[in-house]
Design an enzyme around this catalytic site. Structure first.
Site, mmCIF file in Angstrom:
data_model
loop_
_atom_site.group_PDB
_atom_site.id
_atom_site.type_symbol
_atom_site.label_atom_id
_atom_site.label_comp_id
_atom_site.label_asym_id
_atom_site.label_seq_id
_atom_site.Cartn_x
_atom_site.Cartn_y
_atom_site.Cartn_z
ATOM 1 N N ARG A 66 0.878 -1.177 0.000
ATOM 2 C CA ARG A 66 0.000 0.000 0.000
ATOM 3 C C ARG A 66 0.908 1.217 0.000
ATOM 4 N NH1 ARG A 66 -2.551 4.130 0.265
ATOM 5 N NH2 ARG A 66 -4.730 4.367 0.884
ATOM 6 N N GLU A 74 -11.486 4.714 -5.174
ATOM 7 C CA GLU A 74 -11.797 3.279 -5.133
ATOM 8 C C GLU A 74 -12.441 2.851 -6.452
ATOM 9 O OE1 GLU A 74 -10.727 1.365 -2.668
ATOM 10 O OE2 GLU A 74 -9.922 3.193 -1.769
ATOM 11 N N ARG A 111 -0.780 -5.549 4.581
ATOM 12 C CA ARG A 111 -0.081 -4.959 3.433
ATOM 13 C C ARG A 111 1.151 -4.200 3.919
ATOM 14 N NH1 ARG A 111 -5.073 -1.630 0.976
ATOM 15 N NH2 ARG A 111 -4.919 -0.882 3.114
#
Length: 171
Positions: A66, A74, A111
């Site tokens: 990330r 999104e 992540r």
């Protein structure tokens, strides 16, 4: 006296010849520091899947990354396709990353939280914000490049770059 110089001259000439042929070179070649993770794919504008090389992401491990201090739209939201496409252009599959960590190494989803530079030396996190493909977002305590990110967002807003002119909700 001539006989004492001759062996030394011969020795120097022999050494020079051996060096020129690489005979005296080290047995194992000197290599640069290991490269960073390799891009497998771009998941969306601010998330990648990479294969680790052992520096941050374990060697051979497939992991999600990330990008720190940014947020792209999104999936399905205004400018999401453009943001994902821009990230894919900056970080094509097979390319090697230079990465930098901040305070937290991973988020609650597992992540890796990283700042990323591509093979051309482009600071990808900042580039996405400056071009209007992402917003600068501070997720404390990770704030190492916050001044850079907030300045990039101010410039993008002011020029109406990317989502700042394409998406009403972003303004």
């Amino acid at each position: 006296m001539m006989s004492s110089r001759r062996p030394r001259t011969t020795l120097v000439a022999s050494a020079a010849a051996l060096l020129g042929l690489g005979v005296l070179a080290p047995a194992t070649p000197v290599t640069a520091a290991p490269h960073g993770p390799v891009v497998i794919r771009v998941v969306d504008g601010d998330t990648l899947e990479v294969r680790g090389t052992g520096r941050v992401v374990p060697d051979g491990a497939v992991a999600r990354v990330r990008l720190l201090e940014i947020d792209t739209p999104e999936r399905g939201a205004c400018y999401s396709r453009e943001a994902t496409a821009r990230t894919a252009r900056l970080l094509p599959p097979g390319s090697t990353l230079r990465t930098e960590i901040d305070v937290q190494l991973k988020d609650r989803y597992g992540r890796y939280l990283l700042y990323v530079w591509n093979e051309s030396g482009v600071f990808v996190n900042e580039s996405l914000v400056r071009s209007g493909h992402a917003k600068a977002v501070l997720y404390e305590p990770n704030d190492k490049h916050w001044k850079t990110m907030s300045a990039a967002e101010s410039a993008a807003r002011q020029s109406g770059a990317g989502l700042w002119s394409a998406c009403r909700a972003s303004r």
